[in-house]
Write a protein that holds these residues in place. Sequence first.
Motif, short mmCIF file in Angstrom:
data_model
loop_
_atom_site.label_atom_id
_atom_site.label_comp_id
_atom_site.label_asym_id
_atom_site.label_seq_id
_atom_site.Cartn_x
_atom_site.Cartn_y
_atom_site.Cartn_z
N GLU A 36 0.88 -1.17 0.00
CA GLU A 36 0.00 0.00 0.00
C GLU A 36 0.91 1.21 0.00
O GLU A 36 1.99 1.19 0.56
N ALA A 40 -1.62 6.23 2.02
CA ALA A 40 -3.01 5.79 1.89
C ALA A 40 -3.81 6.14 3.13
O ALA A 40 -3.35 6.00 4.25
N GLN A 41 -5.02 6.57 2.89
CA GLN A 41 -5.90 6.98 3.99
C GLN A 41 -6.17 5.78 4.89
O GLN A 41 -6.53 4.71 4.42
N LEU A 42 -6.01 5.97 6.17
CA LEU A 42 -6.34 4.89 7.09
C LEU A 42 -7.85 4.90 7.33
O LEU A 42 -8.46 5.96 7.38
N PRO A 43 -8.45 3.75 7.49
CA PRO A 43 -9.85 3.73 7.87
C PRO A 43 -10.01 4.29 9.28
O PRO A 43 -9.06 4.29 10.06
N VAL A 44 -11.18 4.75 9.59
CA VAL A 44 -11.38 5.31 10.93
C VAL A 44 -12.08 4.29 11.81
O VAL A 44 -12.73 3.38 11.33
N ALA A 45 -11.94 4.50 13.11
CA ALA A 45 -12.62 3.63 14.06
C ALA A 45 -14.13 3.81 13.91
O ALA A 45 -14.60 4.86 13.49
N THR A 46 -14.88 2.76 14.26
CA THR A 46 -16.32 2.73 14.01
C THR A 46 -17.05 3.95 14.55
O THR A 46 -17.72 4.66 13.83
N ASP A 49 -15.41 8.89 19.19
CA ASP A 49 -15.85 9.13 20.56
C ASP A 49 -16.02 10.63 20.78
O ASP A 49 -15.08 11.40 20.63
N ARG A 51 -16.49 12.10 23.47
CA ARG A 51 -16.02 12.59 24.77
C ARG A 51 -14.58 13.07 24.64
O ARG A 51 -13.64 12.35 24.92
N PRO A 69 -9.23 12.78 23.23
CA PRO A 69 -10.19 12.04 24.04
C PRO A 69 -9.87 12.26 25.52
O PRO A 69 -8.70 12.38 25.90
N ASN A 70 -10.90 12.30 26.34
CA ASN A 70 -10.69 12.64 27.75
C ASN A 70 -9.72 11.71 28.46
O ASN A 70 -9.05 12.11 29.40
N HIS A 71 -9.67 10.48 28.02
CA HIS A 71 -8.83 9.52 28.76
C HIS A 71 -7.37 9.54 28.29
O HIS A 71 -6.58 8.70 28.71
N GLY B 74 -14.80 -1.31 12.90
CA GLY B 74 -14.13 -0.31 12.09
C GLY B 74 -12.78 0.07 12.68
O GLY B 74 -12.66 0.24 13.89
N GLY B 75 -11.80 0.19 11.83
CA GLY B 75 -10.48 0.56 12.31
C GLY B 75 -9.59 -0.63 12.62
O GLY B 75 -8.42 -0.46 12.91
N VAL B 115 -6.20 0.92 14.00
CA VAL B 115 -5.70 2.26 13.73
C VAL B 115 -5.19 2.96 14.98
O VAL B 115 -4.37 3.87 14.89
N THR B 119 -8.96 1.31 19.69
CA THR B 119 -9.67 0.38 18.81
C THR B 119 -9.11 -1.03 18.97
O THR B 119 -9.87 -2.01 19.01
N ARG B 267 -1.22 -5.12 5.51
CA ARG B 267 -0.47 -4.35 4.51
C ARG B 267 -0.15 -2.95 5.01
O ARG B 267 -0.28 -1.96 4.29
N ARG B 268 0.19 -2.91 6.24
CA ARG B 268 0.58 -1.64 6.87
C ARG B 268 1.73 -1.94 7.84
O ARG B 268 1.80 -3.04 8.36
N MET C 1 -7.70 2.06 29.10
CA MET C 1 -8.65 2.79 29.95
C MET C 1 -9.83 3.23 29.10
O MET C 1 -9.66 3.83 28.05
N GLU C 2 -11.04 2.93 29.55
CA GLU C 2 -12.25 3.36 28.84
C GLU C 2 -12.37 4.88 28.91
O GLU C 2 -11.95 5.51 29.90
N ASN C 3 -12.94 5.45 27.90
CA ASN C 3 -13.13 6.90 27.92
C ASN C 3 -14.30 7.26 28.85
O ASN C 3 -15.05 6.38 29.29
N PHE C 4 -14.45 8.54 29.13
CA PHE C 4 -15.44 8.99 30.12
C PHE C 4 -15.78 10.44 29.81
O PHE C 4 -15.04 11.13 29.09
#
Lengths: 206, 761, 324
Positions: A36, A40-46, A49, A51, A69-71, B74-75, B115, B119, B267-268, C1-4
């Motif tokens: 690749e 190349a653009q990475l896919p994003v997480a579903t 978040d 927060r 992200p807060n955490h 996803g990701g 990613v 995730t 592939r990364r 750690m889970e987010n909050f």
Amino acid sequence: MRDDEPNVPEASVSRRAFLKGGAAATGALSSALLPETAEAQLPVATTPDARRTMVEMRVNGIPYRHEVPNHTTLLEFIRGDLKLTGAKAGCDRLQCGACTVIVNGRNIYSCTALAVEVSGAEVTTIEGLAKDNALHPLQQAFIEHSGYQCGFCTSGQILAAKAFLDRHPTPSEDDVRLAMSGNICRCSAYKRILESVMAASRAMPV
Amino acid sequence: MAQQVTGQAGQPGGALNVVGRRGPNIDAIDRVTGQAKYTADIELPGMLTARILRSPHAHARVVRIDTSKAEALGGVLSVITYRDAPKVMIWGSRQYVLNDRVRFAGEAVAAVAAVDADTAARALKLISVEYEPLPFVLDPEAALAAGAPQLFEDGNLEGQPRVVNRGDIEQGLKESDHVIARTYRCPTMWSGSLEPHAVVAQWENDRVTLWCSTQSPFRVHANMVAQLGLPDSHIRIIASYVGGGFGTKSAPHVDETIAALLARKARRPVSLRYSREEEILDSNTRFEVKMYIRMGVKKDMTLHALDIRAFINQGAYHTRLGGLGNHATHLYNVPHLRTVQNRVHTNVPNTGPTRGVGDPQECFGLDSAIDEIAVEMGWDPMAFRLKNIKRNGDPIPRAAGGAEDGRLVTQALDRCIEAGASRIEWTRRNQAPNTAQAGPIRRGMGMACTERTGGGGLSGAQVKVFLDGSVIVFYSSTDIGTGSRTTLSMIAAEVLGIPLKSFRTVAGDTEAAPWDGGSQGNRTLQGTGRAVEAAARDALRQILAGAAPLLKATPEELELVGGSIRVKTETARTMTLQQVMERRGRSVVGDGSIAQGQQGTDVERTSAAHFVELDVDTETGKVTVIKYVSVHDVGRPINVTIVENQIEGGTIQGLALTRSEEMRFDPRNGRTLNANFLDLMPPTMMDFDPRAIEAVIIPNEGLAGPFGGKGLGENPCHPGMAAVANAIYNATGIRLREVPFTRGAILRALNDQRPAASRTA
Amino acid sequence: MENFSYSRPATLRDATAQLGKEHGRVAIIAGGTDLLGEMKDELAAPARLVPVRHLREMQGVRTVGAGLRIGAATPLVDVVENRAVQEQAPLLAMAAVKVGTPAIRNMGTIGGNICQRPRCWYYRNNYPCFKHGGSACFSALGENDFHAILEGGPSFIVHPSDTAPALVALGASARIAGPGGRERIVPLDAFFVTPRQDVRRENVLQPDEILVELQVPNAPAGSRATYVKEMVRETWNFALCSVAAMVTLSNGVVSDVRIVMGGVAPVPYRALKAEAAIRGQRLTETTAAAAGAAAVEGARPLAKNGYKVPLTQATVKRALLSLA
């Protein structure tokens, strides 16, 4: 390697494996491994978040503004967002000291502080210590006295020492031992770390 | 091109200009400014983060594993299980990278690349695994008992017991005037480094580059060749800055292959960084050793018979990496000797060599027994050792075995003992345990000895001299904190006559440098160091050949000194190295691939004697080290600062084993309860006052290493447990035969020592 | 750690309004040194964090009347270095400096120190123990080297705090804010709860309450105090046992005494029998040893922590002798 066992057999093992696996593997894999492009653009997480919080802080005198992200821990912020990798993740549980940075003049373990909680603060990392191309006296002393072995704890050692010496410019050896006791050097170069900090305390203007 | 290297190294007739001095490391600025890039600091475009799912069971079959939900998240770009992993055992181990059978709690069962870390963590939770738990066993002797849970089809014993026989042990014990039988135990102990394992894997077509935190790039390389089924030229391992190793990074683990497989599937590029808990559970830690020792002496103070039956708890998989050191065979003269080593697989995490291949453990048993029998005979334990240690010319095995087919040379252990006794003022020692003293504090002294090989095998290096006169040393062993970048550069600088400030190094790169056995087992100095020396000589030869026509002389008439080339007999006829190189118009590459093995009957070892003075607080069980003297034969030290630093640090690591760092397993499920630093408690600067530790180097010159140097790294960690146990006995009269010497152990032993009436329950 | 979720309350009242009625759903973060570790280890997964360090009522040390008011979110380093603490309640400064390391004292707060969760390795490894809502204490028949010898059962955790024994010895109270501006003052010896009182919690704080400040009476005039902590390492450990001792001598005789022990019981353990043994006595090797013996009276060690009995005995004796 076993004591006294010449490691010649290792070499022959790898050569045999090479002969056995070689040619076939090359053919089988090359077609499956079209690269690749790096950009190349990475896919994003579903689920992105929501927060998140805008974090502002001055790091080594430079103002930064990042939404995280807060955490996100301060260590993740410094290493991940700001790409300052001098602070290390040794335990991620404030049990080793490799992640030590200075926040508003005090040394803390950045692995167990939230970036949002440090928002608005003045942060110093190892990258901010040398000024105008001149090493900080602590850095100089750690070089001259070999105050390290593998170096993985060294950023933290130096920053813990800086936060301490800035408040206690003429410490005793026992003061230094206590002040530095929150930074594990697994190589145990403690004798030379102690010498380094004492030497720096003498070199630094009071 | 391999060549045999024998005989004394060094500039014939010339004084040494670089070697033997003190001084900072050449890479010091990188280390103190945060610029040194460790593996976890590497970031590549498009790089994914990997995480590993680990078994909660100490022993189980994976009945079903469903990754579909994780893959759908996803990701997430790749998920692998045993179905994706090669059925190839890891180098030095019986472990498959991923398997449908797990043999310790914490073993990898699946891995994901995503990613970002969040995730990846979420994906791990979406993998469902159904386990069929199997009976497990943690104790090595229990694992050999009839009916014990079996880890492998051929049983829990690894191969055959390793047996060494010399003389007739039963006859020897019968002939002895006094015999003791004792049991000593070192549990499984954490012994890792501050930097957890980390790998970055990047594929380009069917070639893969792995940046990893290893001591031994070519061991990882050999493993990757086998795991990935690729030609060796398609795999590059880079271990540049490594944050400590101590043996836990001397062998390949699952991490390198997992990262490579995930990266290939996604592939990364993939980055896999162990957490502290993972590092403790899934690198090879110090193995448990239980030793049954029988020892017999004659009235003339000679050691007459020694019988050691050892059970070595190798943990789940590792096979080539466990065992005792060679103290029984190589340290003391004893006509009747038998050692039996049972290397046993159990369901504790993987173990391996850690600053000694069983040396600290063996030293604890053997040098405690030496002390015990000397005390019982009324002998000074130091005098007893001096009477029985192997000295120059004494017969000694050439390899690990019983037959004494060689002769010891360049030994300096007697001088180590004498120097240490003098530094600690051994004559002040209690003649008998100090039980009558007033107050709760008891002071005592103890000592112990160690020895080991200085390394050897195949090594390689290249030395490249640039047009500007600067030099890069290329080598594929590593600098894990041992200062090898500096030491090796000093060797090359000494040979070349080029100032040390002109040197840089490329360390740990299998593509840039020739094959090398790696940095473990004391071997970098003696092995890679000799290769660097040869490479530097090769480069020097080429430089002088190039300079000869320019200076109208033969190469033999020339020398390179202080960065200039001159005619030896007419030093005004000179050119700078830079001038010569620029006229030459191309850089010089010197090659130095060598093979070192046991040649002839001369056997060279590297040894040490440690002495400790300590206080035992009989009310609180606390032990305080008052003074600790570590006396080492390192041949000729290349960099005195580095040698002292190694001795001091290794000494503290040895002392740490006396107090904490035991891994604690839950007997109900085999899980590790204390896989964190707060519970394992590695020493801080407040512990074992560093000012109390004195490193002493005995002047000596070895044969095998460059400029008379000998390997050192492991030895300082060996004698601590035995020396402290012996000193605690000398202080209090209690004999501790199991480490660590906890408050509980000491207070219990003191209580047992009291007259029955005054004991607490 | 889970987010909050995370937002800074403007006032204490806003802060309590963010808290719920259920333990664990919302967590108060001050130094975060314990909480964030619990979240990383998935022992806690709050959906919301309520930061309190910025709240004025919870910051700093003030002298009020014959005592100190210490905001619960005051970093331990500020407690250690505070002149009023050093002069009016030196025992607290001595104990606070024994917490963790300099960096932990820069981060951690005094309120967090007394409210921290147990360090038991079964708890920290997320065993389904009483503390996690389960029905067993795995240490009772397990690896219990570091567990309780006094007041144990059904859970055998020990209270890990260094400042708590000192505060109990000083007779401190907790000022607690609840929803809607409600407040209550709880003496610290009633603040901590034994497993028999509430096996899941270590103190009386309700899910919707915040520990706002500690009210610390001045140490009695002429009193002397010490905090002695026995650890495996020289520092950076929780106590094997610790002793906060404060005595007042009149004509060489102990007229008033407080002895509170950490690391030996699920709560800071007031050694009343040891106090009784030494009260009215001169501080000598013999009387101090007798007090040490009285301190561990009734101790019921588990299989692997018997050493704590003589260790605690010796530590109490030495703490008292150091005050002679």
